[in-house]
Design an enzyme around this catalytic site. Structure first.
Site, short mmCIF file in Angstrom:
data_model
loop_
_atom_site.label_atom_id
_atom_site.label_comp_id
_atom_site.label_asym_id
_atom_site.label_seq_id
_atom_site.Cartn_x
_atom_site.Cartn_y
_atom_site.Cartn_z
N SER A 118 53.79 -42.97 39.35
CA SER A 118 52.58 -42.92 40.16
C SER A 118 51.47 -43.79 39.59
O SER A 118 51.32 -43.94 38.37
CB SER A 118 52.08 -41.48 40.25
OG SER A 118 50.82 -41.41 40.87
N TYR A 141 48.57 -46.82 45.24
CA TYR A 141 47.52 -46.59 46.20
C TYR A 141 46.66 -47.86 46.20
O TYR A 141 46.26 -48.34 45.13
CB TYR A 141 46.65 -45.40 45.81
CG TYR A 141 47.31 -44.06 45.97
CD1 TYR A 141 47.55 -43.53 47.23
CD2 TYR A 141 47.70 -43.31 44.85
CE1 TYR A 141 48.14 -42.29 47.38
CE2 TYR A 141 48.30 -42.07 45.00
CZ TYR A 141 48.52 -41.57 46.26
OH TYR A 141 49.12 -40.35 46.41
N THR A 167 52.01 -46.25 49.12
CA THR A 167 51.82 -45.01 49.87
C THR A 167 50.90 -45.29 51.06
O THR A 167 49.78 -45.78 50.88
CB THR A 167 51.22 -43.92 48.98
OG1 THR A 167 52.19 -43.58 47.97
CG2 THR A 167 50.89 -42.67 49.78
N LYS A 244 55.92 -45.87 51.68
CA LYS A 244 56.18 -44.44 51.55
C LYS A 244 55.26 -43.66 52.49
O LYS A 244 54.03 -43.82 52.42
CB LYS A 244 55.96 -43.97 50.12
CG LYS A 244 56.22 -42.49 49.89
CD LYS A 244 56.02 -42.14 48.43
CE LYS A 244 56.33 -40.66 48.17
NZ LYS A 244 55.34 -39.77 48.81
N HIS A 268 54.62 -36.54 52.14
CA HIS A 268 53.80 -36.38 50.94
C HIS A 268 53.94 -34.95 50.38
O HIS A 268 52.98 -34.35 49.90
CB HIS A 268 52.33 -36.69 51.23
CG HIS A 268 51.58 -37.28 50.07
ND1 HIS A 268 51.23 -38.60 50.00
CD2 HIS A 268 51.10 -36.72 48.93
CE1 HIS A 268 50.57 -38.82 48.88
NE2 HIS A 268 50.48 -37.69 48.21
#
Length: 383
Positions: A118, A141, A167, A244, A268
């Site tokens: 992440s 992100y 994402t 995603k 999510h």
């Protein structure tokens, strides 16, 4: 056999399934941390339905097939993996174990699994890459300050990450009532290690009725990021791009048309739009829409090897597991994660053998028998 003991003396030989690790992790973690991991958005309908979707299918076994050896290895975006199960991107592994993401990737490497790290990891992406021996992808992100995202892309390339996972379902963070009630903020020893001081401020001081993580996302996530901006990300790197959070055929077709190499069908973990279609239910339309132009993956609600088999039968090339990884990490660090992954792998191999499928390319929709929602049956036949 000598009983294995975990860091707090619990007998690890009795932890036979991810659900066993769930109970053990819940007993060890502080309430706000547990709620952050376990909770979803809104009424948590999608959180529950992601799991319930797997119960709406039964397996149709074939008899008298040679299953003396079941081959589980495959490729993801051209790279080999030992079995079609990876670790989904989840923030702040340091909340549940001091070694954080470095323990997670060590475990993944031990069983030949892929890990998606992440953006909001509690260890730097370079530390994580040095600790791991398995393949790594980086989840992104897109931030309002584009230079931050560009820096992450450059660092991922230099550290040997093999793909970027963008994402796309979080232009803003949904209301997560458990976190709001707890006034959730990060403890002082946990931080977003990949980001600069500007992106770390304000994450550690929770207040009742608020979530510092939601406030941070509102301040820093780029809610104006659109399809047109994907060209900018593509201009930064030659790494494959994966989106995603795709749940519809229309978005899937558009992504495939733009040359996106992979899609992860995902809600999510039930933490964004509550009431969204469960990931497993969305999977067939996404697979049909892309017509083989890109690889389709799925996460959300997977707890058993038989769940993996059902997702593969509906067209997923592989699946990613989330919360069970954190349960294993909380209970016994890298060894706990390794045991969770090894259990899911063993169950997948068992399910393949007992359904008469010795190779992944023989797993198709003919394996599945759809059935009514179990909740519907309970209303007809209450206990």
């Amino acid at each position: 056999m000598t009983a294995l003991t975990g860091p707090q003396g619990g007998r690890q030989d009795l932890l036979l399934s991810p659900q066993d690790y769930e109970a053990a992790a819940r007993a060890r973690l502080d309430r706000p941390v547990w709620d952050y991991i376990a909770g979803g958005s809104g009424d948590e309908v999608t959180l529950r339905e992601d799991r319930a979707a797997y119960h709406r299918y039964r397996l149709r076994p074939r008899a008298l097939v040679d299953v003396s050896h079941c081959e589980l290895s495959t490729t993801l975006l051209g790279g080999p993996v030992d079995f079609p199960v990876g670790i989904a991107p989840m923030a702040y592994h340091g909340l549940v174990h001091a070694d954080g993401e470095t323990a997670t990737v060590r475990a993944a490497g031990a069983v030949g699994a892929l890990t998606i790290t992440s953006t909001f990891a509690s260890r730097t992406l370079e530390e994580t890459a040095r600790a791991g021996t398995g393949p790594l992808w980086l989840q992104l992100y897109v931030m309002r300050r584009r230079e931050v995202t560009e820096s992450l892309v450059r660092r991922a390339e230099a550290a040997g990450y093999r793909a970027l996972v963008i994402t796309v379902d979080t232009p803003r963070m949904a209301r997560r009532h458990r976190d709001l009630r707890n006034g959730f903020g990060l403890p002082l020893h946990v931080r977003p290690a990949n980001l600069d001081d500007c992106h770390r401020a304000g994450l550690h001081w929770g207040r009742s009725g608020g979530s510092t993580l939601a406030e941070h996302a509102a301040q820093h996530h780029d809610a104006a990021f659109t399809w047109d901006d994907l060209a900018w990300v593509r201009s930064l790197t030659s790494l494959p791009l994966v989106l995603k959070g795709v749940l519809t055929a229309g978005d899937a077709r558009r992504a495939a048309g733009l040359g996106i190499e992979g899609l992860i069908v995902s809600t999510h973990g039930g933490r964004q739009l509550d009431g969204a279609i469960p990931a497993l239910d969305a999977l067939p339309e996404v697979v049909a829409a892309v017509q083989g132009q890109c690889e389709v993956l799925v996460d959300g609600g997977i707890r058993r090897g038989s769940d993996v088999l059902k997702a593969l039968a509906l067209g997923a090339r592989a699946v990613f597991v989330g919360r069970p990884i954190l349960w294993g990490l909380a209970v016994d660090g890298a060894e706990g994660v390794e045991r969770v992954l090894a259990t899911i792998r063993a169950e997948l191999e068992e399910a393949m053998a007992l359904t008469g499928r010795s190779r992944l390319d023989t797993v198709n929709r003919d394996l599945l028998h759809p059935c009514a929602d179990p909740a519907y049956h309970r209303t007809l036949n209450p206990l």
